[in-house]
Design an enzyme around this catalytic site. Structure first.
Site, PDB file in Angstrom:
ATOM      1  N   THR A  17       4.279  15.247 115.912  1.00 54.84           N
ATOM      2  CA  THR A  17       4.639  14.086 115.846  1.00 54.84           C
ATOM      3  C   THR A  17       4.010  13.228 114.705  1.00 54.84           C
ATOM      4  O   THR A  17       5.058  12.527 114.054  1.00 54.84           O
ATOM      5  CB  THR A  17       4.090  13.381 117.235  1.00 54.84           C
ATOM      6  OG1 THR A  17       4.476  14.091 118.407  1.00 54.84           O
ATOM      7  CG2 THR A  17       4.776  11.992 117.434  1.00 54.84           C
ATOM      8  N   GLY A 189       7.859   8.854 128.365  1.00 55.03           N
ATOM      9  CA  GLY A 189       6.957   9.506 127.125  1.00 55.03           C
ATOM     10  C   GLY A 189       5.655   9.051 126.987  1.00 55.03           C
ATOM     11  O   GLY A 189       4.960   9.505 126.037  1.00 55.03           O
ATOM     12  N   ASP A 203      -9.756  10.111 127.364  1.00 56.55           N
ATOM     13  CA  ASP A 203      -9.587   9.804 125.822  1.00 56.55           C
ATOM     14  C   ASP A 203     -10.142   8.323 125.431  1.00 56.55           C
ATOM     15  O   ASP A 203     -10.649   8.289 124.314  1.00 56.55           O
ATOM     16  CB  ASP A 203      -7.916   9.303 125.929  1.00 56.55           C
ATOM     17  CG  ASP A 203      -7.437   8.915 124.652  1.00 56.55           C
ATOM     18  OD1 ASP A 203      -7.109   9.777 123.678  1.00 56.55           O
ATOM     19  OD2 ASP A 203      -7.061   7.670 124.554  1.00 56.55           O
ATOM     20  N   LYS A 207     -12.866   7.666 122.086  1.00 54.36           N
ATOM     21  CA  LYS A 207     -12.787   6.528 121.148  1.00 54.36           C
ATOM     22  C   LYS A 207     -13.812   5.534 121.216  1.00 54.36           C
ATOM     23  O   LYS A 207     -14.231   5.136 120.248  1.00 54.36           O
ATOM     24  CB  LYS A 207     -11.263   5.909 121.540  1.00 54.36           C
ATOM     25  CG  LYS A 207     -10.196   6.563 120.872  1.00 54.36           C
ATOM     26  CD  LYS A 207      -8.896   6.243 121.572  1.00 54.36           C
ATOM     27  CE  LYS A 207      -7.753   7.115 121.289  1.00 54.36           C
ATOM     28  NZ  LYS A 207      -6.469   6.661 122.273  1.00 54.36           N
ATOM     29  N   GLY A 310       2.139   6.754 118.473  1.00 57.73           N
ATOM     30  CA  GLY A 310       3.453   6.819 117.865  1.00 57.73           C
ATOM     31  C   GLY A 310       3.498   7.762 116.386  1.00 57.73           C
ATOM     32  O   GLY A 310       2.450   7.378 115.774  1.00 57.73           O
TER      33      GLY A 310
HETATM   34  P1  NAP Z   1       1.459  17.583 118.145  1.00 56.09           P
HETATM   35  O1  NAP Z   1       2.802  16.874 118.116  1.00 56.09           O
HETATM   36  O2  NAP Z   1       1.003  18.403 119.254  1.00 56.09           O
HETATM   37  O3  NAP Z   1       1.419  18.537 116.708  1.00 56.09           O
HETATM   38  C1  NAP Z   1       0.325  19.372 116.661  1.00 56.09           C
HETATM   39  C2  NAP Z   1       0.704  20.165 115.369  1.00 56.09           C
HETATM   40  O4  NAP Z   1      -0.408  20.935 114.972  1.00 56.09           O
HETATM   41  C3  NAP Z   1       1.873  20.974 115.392  1.00 56.09           C
HETATM   42  O5  NAP Z   1       3.038  21.128 114.540  1.00 56.09           O
HETATM   43  C4  NAP Z   1       1.506  22.364 115.873  1.00 56.09           C
HETATM   44  O6  NAP Z   1       2.353  23.461 115.176  1.00 56.09           O
HETATM   45  C5  NAP Z   1       0.127  22.168 114.812  1.00 56.09           C
HETATM   46  N1  NAP Z   1      -0.707  23.251 115.342  1.00 56.09           N
HETATM   47  C6  NAP Z   1      -1.421  23.194 116.427  1.00 56.09           C
HETATM   48  N2  NAP Z   1      -2.246  24.265 116.316  1.00 56.09           N
HETATM   49  C7  NAP Z   1      -2.280  25.057 115.376  1.00 56.09           C
HETATM   50  C8  NAP Z   1      -2.753  26.170 114.749  1.00 56.09           C
HETATM   51  N3  NAP Z   1      -3.733  26.904 115.339  1.00 56.09           N
HETATM   52  N4  NAP Z   1      -2.363  26.482 113.401  1.00 56.09           N
HETATM   53  C9  NAP Z   1      -1.229  25.782 112.802  1.00 56.09           C
HETATM   54  N5  NAP Z   1      -0.919  24.747 113.461  1.00 56.09           N
HETATM   55  C10 NAP Z   1      -1.153  24.241 114.495  1.00 56.09           C
HETATM   56  O7  NAP Z   1       0.227  16.564 117.975  1.00 56.09           O
HETATM   57  P2  NAP Z   1       0.384  15.021 117.148  1.00 56.09           P
HETATM   58  O8  NAP Z   1       0.812  14.125 118.440  1.00 56.09           O
HETATM   59  O9  NAP Z   1       1.048  14.797 115.886  1.00 56.09           O
HETATM   60  O10 NAP Z   1      -1.276  14.646 116.969  1.00 56.09           O
HETATM   61  C11 NAP Z   1      -1.862  14.927 116.047  1.00 56.09           C
HETATM   62  C12 NAP Z   1      -3.256  14.607 115.946  1.00 56.09           C
HETATM   63  O11 NAP Z   1      -3.291  13.191 115.794  1.00 56.09           O
HETATM   64  C13 NAP Z   1      -4.398  14.643 117.272  1.00 56.09           C
HETATM   65  O12 NAP Z   1      -5.583  14.884 116.979  1.00 56.09           O
HETATM   66  C14 NAP Z   1      -3.838  13.593 118.069  1.00 56.09           C
HETATM   67  O13 NAP Z   1      -5.204  13.059 118.873  1.00 56.09           O
HETATM   68  C15 NAP Z   1      -3.925  12.443 117.017  1.00 56.09           C
HETATM   69  N6  NAP Z   1      -3.060  11.153 117.322  1.00 56.09           N
HETATM   70  C16 NAP Z   1      -1.734  11.358 117.595  1.00 56.09           C
HETATM   71  C17 NAP Z   1      -1.193  10.039 117.839  1.00 56.09           C
HETATM   72  C18 NAP Z   1       0.277  10.036 118.326  1.00 56.09           C
HETATM   73  O14 NAP Z   1       0.762   9.067 118.593  1.00 56.09           O
HETATM   74  N7  NAP Z   1       0.934  11.261 118.664  1.00 56.09           N
HETATM   75  C19 NAP Z   1      -1.820   8.848 117.878  1.00 56.09           C
HETATM   76  C20 NAP Z   1      -3.456   8.754 117.409  1.00 56.09           C
HETATM   77  C21 NAP Z   1      -3.875   9.811 116.990  1.00 56.09           C
HETATM   78  P3  NAP Z   1       3.803  23.611 115.842  1.00 56.09           P
HETATM   79  O15 NAP Z   1       4.700  22.662 115.652  1.00 56.09           O
HETATM   80  O16 NAP Z   1       4.397  25.063 115.126  1.00 56.09           O
HETATM   81  O17 NAP Z   1       3.345  23.929 117.384  1.00 56.09           O
END
Ligand code: NAP
Length: 439
Positions: A17, A189, A203, A207, A310
């Site tokens: 994401t 979602g 969570d 923080k 987001g």
């Molecule tokens: P996500 O959608 O689950 O994406 C995680 C990504 O990491 C995926 O592309 C996955 O690959 C890759 N990945 C996971 N394990 C891996 C490994 N062992 N080797 C290589 N690639 C690996 O997570 P996200 O929502 O983007 O969140 C990412 C970070 O941002 C997290 O720490 C989260 O807490 C933080 N965050 C997120 C948000 C939000 O709104 N989403 C907001 C604030 C902070 P694949 O795609 O191939 O599975």
């Protein structure tokens, strides 16, 4: 072009994401971001698990790899957006060890292993940036770290989890039950298939741990953070809060406190459902938005508000960190480490003072109010307000009345004993709920 203009190689670990948005914006905006940084910014690759997964926005196939290590060794700036503890922790340590600056949005990792990562950065003069780890798009890390570095932060109250704010807001505005509001959050979602981390406050506790450490120049361990989720909040409590001009929010509270016995300063970091007046700025945080209210000695109260999640919103904070890291590379010199010199100890919850809002059902007979007042005075908890309800006793028992008592500040330990004594008192049919009050 300046003499010290450099081409900097950026590796992104994770293409989900947030990672896909960051990669897209780095490719589309490389020229502009470079001009702002004083450095060229080249995305050299994005590490993922599955090379064939559909990504939104799309990432050019030739940039994808499953070999994160090969990217790290070539990068000047590593952006970790995988989430979780491992392999994120090991990869960040490797990146810092190689002298790269690291940008991360990983609150779980920072809350559990922050000191280890900051030490690794300091050893080589690199820097770890984490603006997106708390409240995503809302600038709160840099204001605490830089803008307020000359002031003394006394208290932070944050709505730092969008899922729980969405649920509580739906319960407040439309009278939904917790279960219905959670189902709606899942459908839209906002809540994950397993919502435990959000609704049980894990969570928000991560923080709170990050904010408390930063605000009070102290490495606050996650184990020192008191945590209660929102699963016990029900529609009746919401309704009662509304009637008394309050709203219930899940707050992450980070507070500087002075021990009344020793005069020593310490910190209290806690997450729990909290009653706040509807006129408080935090009450205006609706839906899945986040808000952080900071009280600093000289600056006074400050309010930060916006999107706490987001892809694009989080990418905004991540890219701000990438530009900061690039500027640092251009300027040269070691990174600025975390200041933990204050090394304050954490107050256990029992030694924290809270105002309590206690709802109880009592027998409707002469002498009951005196008996209840006696319980409070015996435990040295003073009553601020008392409202007596009529026959709308939720227990349905006849000959009873409802009382809602709000206390002045009292030690948590005293408050707990008071509630236990109320429950044991023959004049009391039952204590229906207890909430802490702020604001
Ligand atoms: P996500 O959608 O689950 O994406 C995680 C990504 O990491 C995926 O592309 C996955 O690959 C890759 N990945 C996971 N394990 C891996 C490994 N062992 N080797 C290589 N690639 C690996 O997570 P996200 O929502 O983007 O969140 C990412 C970070 O941002 C997290 O720490 C989260 O807490 C933080 N965050 C997120 C948000 C939000 O709104 N989403 C907001 C604030 C902070 P694949 O795609 O191939 O599975």
């Amino acid at each position: 072009m300046k003499d010290n203009y450099r081409d900097l190689r950026v590796a992104v670990l994770g293409g989900g994401t947030v990672g896909a948005e960051v990669a897209h914006r780095l490719l589309e905006g490389a020229g502009e971001l470079g001009s702002r940084s004083g450095a060229g910014l080249s995305l050299i690759g994005v590490a993922v698990r599955n090379l064939d997964a559909v990504r939104t926005p799309a990432i050019p196939k030739d940039l994808l790899t499953t070999d994160a290590q090969s990217l790290i060794v070539q990068a000047d700036i590593v952006v970790e957006l995988m989430g979780g503890i491992e392999p994120a922790r090991t990869l960040i340590l490797e990146a810092l060890g190689s002298g790269a600056d690291v940008v991360t949005a990983n609150k779980a990792l920072l809350a559990e292993h922050g000191p280890e990562l900051f030490d690794a950065a300091a050893r080589v003069g690199a820097q770890l940036y984490y603006e997106a780890a708390v409240a995503a798009a809302i600038p709160i890390i840099r204001p605490l770290r830089d803008s307020l570095a000359g002031d003394k932060v006394n208290k932070i109250m944050g709505i730092v989890n969008g899922t729980t704010n969405f649920i509580l807001d739906r319960m407040d505005t439309d009278g939904l039950s917790f279960e219905t509001a959670l189902a709606e959050a899942t459908e839209l979602g906002y809540a994950e298939a397993d919502p435990t981390a959000d609704i049980e406050g894990y969570d928000a506790a991560q923080k709170a741990c990050i904010l408390s450490s930063l605000a009070f120049h102290t490495a606050v361990p996650l184990t020192d953070v008191y945590r209660e989720g929102i699963t016990a909040v029900d529609a009746a409590q919401m309704d009662a809060a509304k009637k008394s001009g309050h709203v219930i929010k899940l707050l992450a509270i980070c507070e500087r406190r002075v021990d009344p016995e020793t005069g020593e300063e310490g910190v209290s970091t806690r997450v729990h459902p909290t009653l706040i007046p509807r006129t408080h700025p935090l009450a205006a945080a609706h839906g899945a938005n986040n808000a952080v209210y900071v009280e600093a000695e000289a600056a006074g109260p400050l309010m930060f508000y916006g999107a706490g999640a987001g892809g694009a919103e989080t990418a905004s904070a991540v890219l701000g960190d990438v530009v900061s890291a690039a500027r640092r590379h251009v300027a040269g010199g070691p990174g600025v480490g975390e200041s933990t010199h204050a090394d304050l100890s954490s107050f256990p919850l029992e030694r924290v003072e809270s105002r309590l809002n206690i709802s109880l059902v009592v027998r409707d007979e002469p002498g009951v109010l005196a008996a209840i007042a006696g319980v409070f005075s015996e435990h040295e908890v003073s009553v601020e307000t008392l409202h007596q309800g009529g026959s709308d006793d939720p227990s349905g028992e006849s000959g009873t009345a409802t009382l809602v008592i709000q206390t002045h500040s009292a030690l948590e330990a005293q408050g707990k004993k008071t509630v236990e004594a109320l429950e044991a008192n023959p004049a009391v049919v039952g204590v229906t709920n207890v909430l802490r009050v702020e604001g």
